[in-house]
Write an enzyme that holds these catalytic residues in place. Structure first.
Site, PDB file in Angstrom:
ATOM      1  N   ARG A 241     -27.248   7.011  20.277  1.00  0.00           N
ATOM      2  CA  ARG A 241     -27.440   6.647  18.878  1.00  0.00           C
ATOM      3  C   ARG A 241     -28.177   5.313  18.858  1.00  0.00           C
ATOM      4  O   ARG A 241     -27.933   4.448  19.699  1.00  0.00           O
ATOM      5  CB  ARG A 241     -26.104   6.507  18.141  1.00  0.00           C
ATOM      6  N   GLU A 270     -33.261   4.459  11.603  1.00  0.00           N
ATOM      7  CA  GLU A 270     -33.786   5.798  11.824  1.00  0.00           C
ATOM      8  C   GLU A 270     -34.003   6.452  10.466  1.00  0.00           C
ATOM      9  O   GLU A 270     -33.061   6.473   9.674  1.00  0.00           O
ATOM     10  CB  GLU A 270     -32.758   6.597  12.624  1.00  0.00           C
ATOM     11  N   HIS A 289     -35.808  11.752  17.289  1.00  0.00           N
ATOM     12  CA  HIS A 289     -34.447  12.317  17.403  1.00  0.00           C
ATOM     13  C   HIS A 289     -34.500  13.846  17.567  1.00  0.00           C
ATOM     14  O   HIS A 289     -33.960  14.591  16.738  1.00  0.00           O
ATOM     15  CB  HIS A 289     -33.602  11.920  16.177  1.00  0.00           C
TER      16      HIS A 289
HETATM   17  C1  GLV Z   1     -27.626  14.838  17.647  1.00  0.00           C
HETATM   18  O1  GLV Z   1     -27.920  13.687  17.761  1.00  0.00           O
HETATM   19  C2  GLV Z   1     -26.280  15.308  17.794  1.00  0.00           C
HETATM   20  O2  GLV Z   1     -25.350  14.480  17.792  1.00  0.00           O
HETATM   21  O3  GLV Z   1     -26.083  16.531  17.889  1.00  0.00           O
END
Ligand code: GLV
Length: 328
Positions: A241, A270, A289
């Protein structure tokens, strides 16, 4: 006839999950590419029996109050659940689900792709060709750092961290890890990984790859001091993250040569605005992401999120609950 349960699904997800929800429920689907704004989300959840949320939706007391006491389940289409205030659900004895397991290898694949892209300066090299700057073979051209024989330091040795270890071993890397919960000696032997303290990991790693959940303890785990502790030739990879890394400190470290490069699937903030300094840095590879973004994996995540949602609405135990304590 009993009315069908009402659900709100906050974005279009693959049919592998959506079709199951459609068959069993009265579905309200947010069809925009952008997430619903907060006030819209609060309006749409009013009176629903189930909510299928994304990591872009904050699920907290305010949302649970807006939904009402008939809400039976929150199913998050992600393995990470830092968008969910889990204690707020647990105190209402509301189960929440996530999608662990199905995205482990796919996420580790992308982490390794970022590691290689940053080490071997792939985006810079592609730009070099596209911009017509490739005039001859260059003995000093676009030199990177070696992957084989290097030390890979994995921070967070859960499912994804361990898959990263396998990839590292496959490339002839020496693998060390740090986790507050050590693996067993048998697991360490099987994965060829050795547990070290965090300061040793930062000092000795050629590549540092982050695989922790975002919590108060891991927020800015990689700060200015941690970056200074790394080798000037080191590469940082983040697929966990964004806030696990202090973005301002990373910018300084990349600009001043405190580390060699970074590969980021997640950022803080983000999305990262296009005029953010990290976007323009040649030694920073940023992707939006996408670590779990393959067709097969997103289908599996959708099926799993639907299974959690439907089980919760039937009053059954969720296949993968985040807060199993609600069943105690
Ligand atoms: C994506 O970042 C997830 O947590 O699945």
């Amino acid at each position: 006839m009993k009315p069908r349960p009402r659900v709100f699904v906050t974005r279009v997800i693959p049919d592998a999950g959506l079709d199951r929800v459609r068959e069993a429920c009265d579905l309200d689907l947010w069809e925009d590419d952008m997430p619903p704004a907060r006030d819209e989300l609060l309006r749409r959840v009013a009176g629903v029996d189930g909510l299928l949320s994304l990591l872009t939706d904050r699920v907290d007391d305010e949302l649970l109050d807006a939904a009402g006491p008939q809400l039976k389940v929150v199913s998050n289409f992600a393995v990470g659940f830092d968008n969910i205030d889990v204690p707020a659900l647990t105190k209402r004895r509301l189960p929440a689900g996530n999608t662990p397991g199905v995205l482990t290898e796919t996420t580790a694949d992308l982490a390794f792709a970022l590691l290689m892209a940053a080490a071997r300066r792939i985006p810079e090299s592609v730009d070099y060709v596209r911009e017509g700057r490739w005039k001859t073979w260059g003995p000093m051209l676009l030199m990177g750092v070696d992957i084989h024989g290097a030390t890979l330091g994995i921070v967070g040795f859960g499912r994804i961290g361990r898959e990263m270890a396998r990839r590292g071993r496959g490339f002839g890397m020496n693998v060390i890890y740090h986790d507050v919960h050590p693996a067993t000696p048998g697991e360490e032997a099987e994965l060829g990984a050795r547990r070290v303290e965090m300061d040793e990991l930062l000092r000795d790693s050629d590549f540092v790859s982050l695989h922790v959940n975002l919590t108060e303890e891991t927020n800015h785990l990689i700060d200015a001091d941690a970056l200074r502790a790394m080798k000037p030739t080191a590469v940082l990879v983040n697929t966990s993250r964004g806030p696990v890394v202090d973005a301002g400190a990373l910018e300084t470290a990349l600009r001043d040569g405190e580390i060699f490069a970074a590969g980021l699937d997640v950022t803080d903030p983000e999305p990262l605005p296009v005029d953010h300094p990290l976007v323009a840095m040649p030694n920073c590879v940023v992707v939006p992401h996408i670590a779990s973004a393959t067709r097969v994996t997103r289908d599996r995540m959708a099926a799993m999120a639907a299974a959690n949602l439907l089980a919760g609405m039937r009053g059954e135990r969720l296949p993968t609950p985040i807060n199993p304590e609600v069943y105690e």
